[in-house]
Write a protein that holds these residues in place. Structure first.
Motif, short mmCIF file in Angstrom:
data_model
loop_
_atom_site.label_atom_id
_atom_site.label_comp_id
_atom_site.label_asym_id
_atom_site.label_seq_id
_atom_site.Cartn_x
_atom_site.Cartn_y
_atom_site.Cartn_z
N ASP A 1 -4.48 11.96 -3.93
CA ASP A 1 -5.58 11.50 -3.08
C ASP A 1 -5.07 10.45 -2.10
O ASP A 1 -4.10 9.74 -2.37
CB ASP A 1 -6.71 10.91 -3.93
CG ASP A 1 -7.35 11.94 -4.85
OD1 ASP A 1 -7.51 13.10 -4.43
OD2 ASP A 1 -7.68 11.58 -6.01
N ASP B 1 -1.90 8.54 -3.77
CA ASP B 1 -1.74 8.11 -5.15
C ASP B 1 -1.17 9.25 -5.99
O ASP B 1 -0.91 10.35 -5.47
CB ASP B 1 -3.06 7.59 -5.73
CG ASP B 1 -4.16 8.64 -5.77
OD1 ASP B 1 -3.85 9.86 -5.78
OD2 ASP B 1 -5.35 8.26 -5.82
N ALA C 1 -4.61 7.09 -0.44
CA ALA C 1 -4.68 5.73 -0.98
C ALA C 1 -4.57 4.68 0.11
O ALA C 1 -4.70 3.49 -0.16
CB ALA C 1 -3.57 5.53 -2.01
N ASP D 1 -5.16 2.09 2.95
CA ASP D 1 -6.22 1.24 3.48
C ASP D 1 -6.28 1.44 4.99
O ASP D 1 -5.26 1.31 5.67
CB ASP D 1 -5.89 -0.23 3.15
CG ASP D 1 -7.00 -1.19 3.54
OD1 ASP D 1 -7.71 -0.94 4.53
OD2 ASP D 1 -7.15 -2.22 2.84
N ASP E 1 0.85 -1.19 0.00
CA ASP E 1 0.00 0.00 0.00
C ASP E 1 0.89 1.24 0.00
O ASP E 1 2.12 1.14 0.00
CB ASP E 1 -0.89 -0.04 1.25
CG ASP E 1 -2.20 0.72 1.08
OD1 ASP E 1 -2.41 1.32 0.01
OD2 ASP E 1 -3.01 0.71 2.02
#
Length: 437
Positions: free
Chosen positions: A225, A221, A227, A229, A217
């Motif tokens: 934004d 991004d 990203a 989790d 992860d």
């Protein structure tokens, strides 16, 4: 030279905020020419006394090389730097050249406060920097900053404490998270509680991004934004709680007492903990602060399902120019001097991180003590391990570390579960990014 004090702001501001609509620059002049007359520009940086003196010496070298350019120094420590910079920027009085950090680069660039360095590429040539380092100074594809260098994250190990308490250090080339925790618990028990095995992570975005990348992860991004989790963030904080509960780490109360203390007063320097997570470029600072201890650096522990390339090169810091500068050519010349003149390398050494310019590394390496050589050797070894550099921290997320610390404290004191804190943290940070956009 004389110390320059910026004018007051046109509005009250806080660090990295409220920059728009108050004196930002127009479109830059393409390929400006150096002036034949006398020019005065300002140079702004943060740092302790040693850095102040080194930088002033670099300025003096530059002024000897270019006697028609006077550089006025502006400096402070980290704690007041960003609020003052935001204030001067909002007033249209941003220093001509400033030292920058990745936390704030996008927020200033996207508000138009920084000079597009392509407009001065007739003077400034940063091509000696490897692309993977230089590209970290780009926002939206535009180069706004020249990195001084880059570092990975690492585990600082006080080998003196391991030897003192008769604890065997696991093979750090192959160690797992279980090995890491077990060794830390053994230090705590063998010392009778006089020391603990490690200082855990929990409140730093660099640590969090490496943890996220271990789990396939990342924080943001390419569009800026969020990203991450929430389960990965919850796992980050749960790992911290597990390390505390096992007594590998000091207690919550002990950890809270050390929030915000200077490096030379932290548990890793005073010998209260034997291991901790640090930017590897700070290794020399830790060793210098604790000459009675011997330290090593190691890569993070992993598990069988850990993603490859989880480490990455994080810029140590940058040089940027203000879009409002009245002398873009001279500002670019100063940045070029700081980035390419090897006399600067002789002065700075590793103070601004491990140099990104290979010529700087060649100059610095013969002058290093054992700690400096170990730091460079670790970086060279890690260069084979790093993955792609993640997207830069976006506009609106400059306060990510303060936000992480606040929610981390809630987790530590049982005010929120890791899962609850993760959801709330991401919602608040996401709202901040949206508002800034």
């Amino acid at each position: 030279m004389r110390l320059r004090v910026p004018r007051a702001a046109c509005a009250a501001v806080t660090a990295g905020l409220v920059l728009a609509g108050c004196g930002l620059g127009a479109d830059p002049v393409h390929h400006p020419e150096l002036s034949d007359g006398d020019v005065t520009i300002s140079m702004n940086w943060w740092g302790a006394d040693a850095r102040i003196q080194q930088t002033i010496q670099a300025i003096e070298l530059f002024e000897e090389e270019y006697p028609n350019i006077d550089v006025e120094p502006v400096y402070s420590d980290w704690s007041g730097y960003w609020e003052r910079l935001a204030t001067s920027t909002a007033a249209g009085d941003m220093p001509d050249v400033s030292q920058f950090d990745a936390l704030y680069l996008a927020s200033y660039a996207e508000r138009g406060a920084l000079l597009d360095l392509a407009s001065v590429d007739n003077i400034l040539d940063p091509s000696a920097l490897p692309p993977e380092i230089l590209d970290s100074g780009r926002v939206g594809g535009t180069l706004y900053a020249v990195p001084t260098g880059a570092t990975t994250n690492g585990i600082l190990i006080n080998t003196t404490l391991f030897e003192r308490y008769g604890v065997d250090l696991p093979d750090t080339d192959t160690w797992t998270w279980d090995d890491f925790q077990r060794a830390a618990v053994e230090v705590t028990r063998a010392s009778g509680g006089e020391a603990h095995g490690l200082t855990p992570f929990g409140a730093g975005s660099f640590d969090l991004n490496v943890w996220a990348r271990q789990h396939g992860d990342q924080l943001f991004d390419a569009e800026g934004d969020l990203a991450l989790d929430p389960d990965v963030l919850a796992g980050f904080w749960q790992r911290e709680l597990d390390l505390i509960d096992s007594e590998a780490s000091p207690s919550v109360a002990q950890l809270s007492e050390n929030v915000g203390v200077p490096l030379d007063q932290g548990d890793l320097v005073t010998g209260q903990t034997a291991m901790g997570f640090i930017p590897a470029g700070q290794f020399v600072a830790y060793q210098s602060a604790a000459p009675d201890f011997d330290y090593d650096l190691a890569n993070w522990p992993t598990d069988p399902d850990t993603a490859d390339g989880f480490q990455y090169l994080k810029p140590a810091m940058y040089w940027s120019a203000a879009s409002t500068t009245e002398h873009p050519a001279e500002a670019a010349l100063l940045i070029d001097f700081l980035a390419n003149d090897t006399r600067v390398a002789e002065l700075f050494g590793l103070d601004r991180g491990e140099p990104g310019n290979p010529a700087f590394r060649e100059v610095v390496e013969p002058t290093l003590d054992a700690a400096g050589r170990e730091s460079l050797a670790f970086s060279e070894a890690m260069a084979q391990e790093v993955g792609e550099t993640p997207p830069i921290i976006p506009n609106g997320a400059s306060d990510i570390d303060a936000l992480l610390n606040r929610y981390n404290q809630q987790v530590l004191f049982g005010e929120s579960s890791p899962e609850e804190a993760a959801e709330s943290f991401l919602a608040e940070l996401g709202d901040s990014i949206t508002a800034a956009g």
